[in-house]
Design an enzyme around this catalytic site. Structure first.
Site, PDB file in Angstrom:
ATOM      1  N   GLY A 162       0.874  -1.172   0.000  1.00 21.51           N
ATOM      2  CA  GLY A 162       0.000   0.000   0.000  1.00 21.51           C
ATOM      3  C   GLY A 162       0.902   1.210   0.000  1.00 21.51           C
ATOM      4  O   GLY A 162       1.856   1.270  -0.784  1.00 21.51           O
ATOM      5  N   GLU A 163       0.656   2.104   0.912  1.00 20.71           N
ATOM      6  CA  GLU A 163       1.505   3.290   1.027  1.00 20.71           C
ATOM      7  C   GLU A 163       2.028   3.321   2.463  1.00 20.71           C
ATOM      8  O   GLU A 163       1.257   3.509   3.406  1.00 20.71           O
ATOM      9  CB  GLU A 163       0.661   4.530   0.689  1.00 20.71           C
ATOM     10  CG  GLU A 163       1.450   5.740   0.311  1.00 20.71           C
ATOM     11  CD  GLU A 163       2.462   5.514  -0.810  1.00 20.71           C
ATOM     12  OE1 GLU A 163       2.142   4.833  -1.797  1.00 20.71           O
ATOM     13  OE2 GLU A 163       3.599   6.017  -0.674  1.00 20.71           O
ATOM     14  N   SER A 164       3.329   3.115   2.614  1.00 15.31           N
ATOM     15  CA  SER A 164       3.882   2.954   3.969  1.00 15.31           C
ATOM     16  C   SER A 164       3.651   4.185   4.843  1.00 15.31           C
ATOM     17  O   SER A 164       3.415   4.057   6.048  1.00 15.31           O
ATOM     18  CB  SER A 164       5.372   2.635   3.882  1.00 15.31           C
ATOM     19  OG  SER A 164       6.040   3.585   3.089  1.00 15.31           O
TER      20      SER A 164
ATOM     21  N   CYS B  39       6.072  -5.346   0.461  1.00 15.15           N
ATOM     22  CA  CYS B  39       6.244  -4.028  -0.154  1.00 15.15           C
ATOM     23  C   CYS B  39       6.127  -2.902   0.885  1.00 15.15           C
ATOM     24  O   CYS B  39       7.048  -2.710   1.665  1.00 15.15           O
ATOM     25  CB  CYS B  39       5.269  -3.870  -1.322  1.00 15.15           C
ATOM     26  SG  CYS B  39       5.850  -2.651  -2.495  1.00 15.15           S
TER      27      CYS B  39
ATOM     28  N   ARG C 269      12.836   3.462  -0.438  1.00 15.97           N
ATOM     29  CA  ARG C 269      11.460   3.480  -0.962  1.00 15.97           C
ATOM     30  C   ARG C 269      11.461   3.803  -2.454  1.00 15.97           C
ATOM     31  O   ARG C 269      12.316   4.539  -2.929  1.00 15.97           O
ATOM     32  CB  ARG C 269      10.636   4.550  -0.257  1.00 15.97           C
ATOM     33  CG  ARG C 269      10.218   4.177   1.131  1.00 15.97           C
ATOM     34  CD  ARG C 269       9.306   5.241   1.691  1.00 15.97           C
ATOM     35  NE  ARG C 269       8.026   5.293   0.990  1.00 15.97           N
ATOM     36  CZ  ARG C 269       7.237   6.374   0.954  1.00 15.97           C
ATOM     37  NH1 ARG C 269       7.612   7.485   1.550  1.00 15.97           N
ATOM     38  NH2 ARG C 269       6.097   6.334   0.322  1.00 15.97           N
TER      39      ARG C 269
ATOM     40  N   ILE D  74       5.550  -3.325  -7.629  1.00 18.75           N
ATOM     41  CA  ILE D  74       4.732  -2.133  -7.902  1.00 18.75           C
ATOM     42  C   ILE D  74       5.300  -0.970  -7.087  1.00 18.75           C
ATOM     43  O   ILE D  74       5.185  -0.964  -5.861  1.00 18.75           O
ATOM     44  CB  ILE D  74       3.257  -2.363  -7.512  1.00 18.75           C
ATOM     45  CG1 ILE D  74       2.696  -3.589  -8.257  1.00 18.75           C
ATOM     46  CG2 ILE D  74       2.427  -1.125  -7.820  1.00 18.75           C
ATOM     47  CD1 ILE D  74       1.337  -4.030  -7.792  1.00 18.75           C
ATOM     48  N   ARG D  75       5.919  -0.065  -7.746  1.00 16.16           N
ATOM     49  CA  ARG D  75       6.600   1.056  -7.059  1.00 16.16           C
ATOM     50  C   ARG D  75       7.311   0.534  -5.806  1.00 16.16           C
ATOM     51  O   ARG D  75       7.116   1.023  -4.691  1.00 16.16           O
ATOM     52  CB  ARG D  75       5.607   2.162  -6.705  1.00 16.16           C
ATOM     53  CG  ARG D  75       5.041   2.855  -7.948  1.00 16.16           C
ATOM     54  CD  ARG D  75       4.184   4.057  -7.609  1.00 16.16           C
ATOM     55  NE  ARG D  75       4.911   5.051  -6.831  1.00 16.16           N
ATOM     56  CZ  ARG D  75       5.803   5.906  -7.349  1.00 16.16           C
ATOM     57  NH1 ARG D  75       6.072   5.884  -8.625  1.00 16.16           N
ATOM     58  NH2 ARG D  75       6.407   6.771  -6.592  1.00 16.16           N
TER      59      ARG D  75
ATOM     60  N   HIS E 227       5.030  -8.637  -4.458  1.00 20.93           N
ATOM     61  CA  HIS E 227       3.680  -8.953  -3.960  1.00 20.93           C
ATOM     62  C   HIS E 227       3.272 -10.387  -4.252  1.00 20.93           C
ATOM     63  O   HIS E 227       2.552 -10.640  -5.242  1.00 20.93           O
ATOM     64  CB  HIS E 227       2.662  -8.032  -4.643  1.00 20.93           C
ATOM     65  CG  HIS E 227       2.742  -6.610  -4.228  1.00 20.93           C
ATOM     66  ND1 HIS E 227       2.040  -6.085  -3.169  1.00 20.93           N
ATOM     67  CD2 HIS E 227       3.458  -5.583  -4.746  1.00 20.93           C
ATOM     68  CE1 HIS E 227       2.305  -4.801  -3.051  1.00 20.93           C
ATOM     69  NE2 HIS E 227       3.170  -4.463  -3.988  1.00 20.93           N
TER      70      HIS E 227
ATOM     71  N   GLU F 146       0.986 -11.970  -2.936  1.00 16.48           N
ATOM     72  CA  GLU F 146      -0.487 -12.054  -2.836  1.00 16.48           C
ATOM     73  C   GLU F 146      -1.176 -11.643  -4.136  1.00 16.48           C
ATOM     74  O   GLU F 146      -2.367 -11.860  -4.297  1.00 16.48           O
ATOM     75  CB  GLU F 146      -0.982 -11.203  -1.647  1.00 16.48           C
ATOM     76  CG  GLU F 146      -1.032  -9.701  -1.867  1.00 16.48           C
ATOM     77  CD  GLU F 146       0.334  -9.004  -1.848  1.00 16.48           C
ATOM     78  OE1 GLU F 146       1.373  -9.694  -1.783  1.00 16.48           O
ATOM     79  OE2 GLU F 146       0.355  -7.766  -1.923  1.00 16.48           O
TER      80      GLU F 146
HETATM   81  N1  GLN Z   1       5.714   2.883  -2.840  1.00 16.73           N
HETATM   82  C1  GLN Z   1       5.021   2.409  -1.693  1.00 16.73           C
HETATM   83  C2  GLN Z   1       5.630   2.960  -0.398  1.00 16.73           C
HETATM   84  O1  GLN Z   1       6.632   3.571  -0.451  1.00 16.73           O
HETATM   85  C3  GLN Z   1       5.031   0.892  -1.631  1.00 16.73           C
HETATM   86  C4  GLN Z   1       4.295   0.340  -2.819  1.00 16.73           C
HETATM   87  C5  GLN Z   1       3.640  -0.970  -2.583  1.00 16.73           C
HETATM   88  O2  GLN Z   1       3.356  -1.382  -1.445  1.00 16.73           O
HETATM   89  N2  GLN Z   1       3.306  -1.631  -3.663  1.00 16.73           N
HETATM   90  O3  GLN Z   1       5.094   2.787   0.623  1.00 16.73           O
END
Ligand code: GLN
Length: 287
Positions: A47-49, A79, A105, A134-135, A170, A172
């Site tokens: 997600g977004e940390s 992630c 990150r 993913i990113r 990921h 999952e």
């Molecule tokens: N870019 C997100 C972060 O820095 C991590 C991306 C992800 O969980 N797929 O939190």
């Protein structure tokens, strides 16, 4: 076995699907009361940390979750979950910060937002595993106790330190369940070790529930059916290191009593580090 999935933000439902496919019970953690019942493992999803980190504080989940992990709760961070667990994040403040890794990150994010690759990760399976990024972050350095499970083009993208498992990618989001199986095995190994160590203990204290909070046992229920070999505390049965001073006297006594119940396991129990004793008190469901 029951696994809690942190469901504040991000790809939590996909982890649930993977666990469902393996027939493992799971539940979502959205607020403090969700973690009051015993469970065996924790997943921190992608997600977004920064958002997950903020919500952990806002919802009063930060301290209890950090404590659980420090006390041995098996945890799997994918992630953003990896970032949340890292002790060091380049250029930023750490979140839970229990795992001895330094992460960057969005390390892959700037060149290409997402890609996937297949590699064999021998620790996990002898078949190729699909890595979906993913990113994604990567791990720049790891501490002495961290085992690197997978490197891609020279960068660490999966690692384990004791009870903590992390991936930049990921699992999952794929149909491959090998990483989740690996995590479940981590939990099983831990459980069987504790069950072995404390089988007598958990029997004797079957309805004895301890709530350990900031150095004190805040509440408990002492079973009437507990076999009491005299009501006297037995000297020397609690290792010095245990923070017993802050325990209320009668709970200390009941611990003594429970621990003196069975000679065979008593010795093994005493050989545990006090952190492990706390893990037992916190995580073994007494029933
Ligand atoms: N870019 C997100 C972060 O820095 C991590 C991306 C992800 O969980 N797929 O939190």
């Amino acid at each position: 076995m029951k696994i809690g999935i942190l469901a504040l933000q991000g790809a939590f439902i996909e982890h649930k699907h993977s666990l469902d496919a393996l027939g493992v019970e799971s539940f979502e953690i959205r607020q403090k009361k969700d973690i009051e019942k015993p469970f065996d493992g924790l997943i921190i999803p992608g997600g977004e940390s920064t958002v997950i980190g903020k919500l952990l504080h806002k919802l009063d989940l930060y301290e209890p979750i950090k404590n659980m992990i420090e006390n041995g709760m098996p945890v799997f961070g994918t992630c953003a979950g990896l970032i949340v667990l890292a002790k060091n994040i380049e250029g930023e403040q750490a979140h839970i910060g229990t795992m001895d890794i330094t992460v960057r990150r969005n390390a892959y994010g700037k060149q290409i937002d997402s890609f996937s690759e297949e590699v064999v990760i021998p620790e996990v399976s002898d078949k190729p595993f699909p890595l979906v990024f993913i990113r994604a972050p990567w791990i720049d350095c790891v501490g002495d106790n961290v085992k690197i499970l997978c490197k891609l083009n020279g960068h660490t993208v999966a690692a384990r330190e004791n009870n903590m498992l992390v991936t930049s990618f990921h699992p999952e989001l794929t149909k491959n369940l090998d990483f989740h199986k690996y995590f479940i095995n981590m939990i099983k190994q831990k459980k069987s070790r504790y069950t072995d160590h404390v089988s007598g203990f958990s029997y004797a204290v079957s309805s004895y529930i301890l709530i350990f909070s900031s150095g004190t046992i805040a509440g408990s229920h002492f079973s009437n059916s507990l076999p009491l070999p005299g009501n006297k505390p037995v000297d020397g049965y609690i290792p010095d290191k245990l923070p017993v001073l802050s325990f209320q006297h009668r709970y200390v006594r009941s611990l003594h009593t429970a621990k003196s119940y069975h000679h065979l396991w008593r010795k093994r129990f005493l050989s545990l580090h006090y952190q492990e004793v706390l893990n037992i008190l916190l995580h073994v469901p007494f029933q």
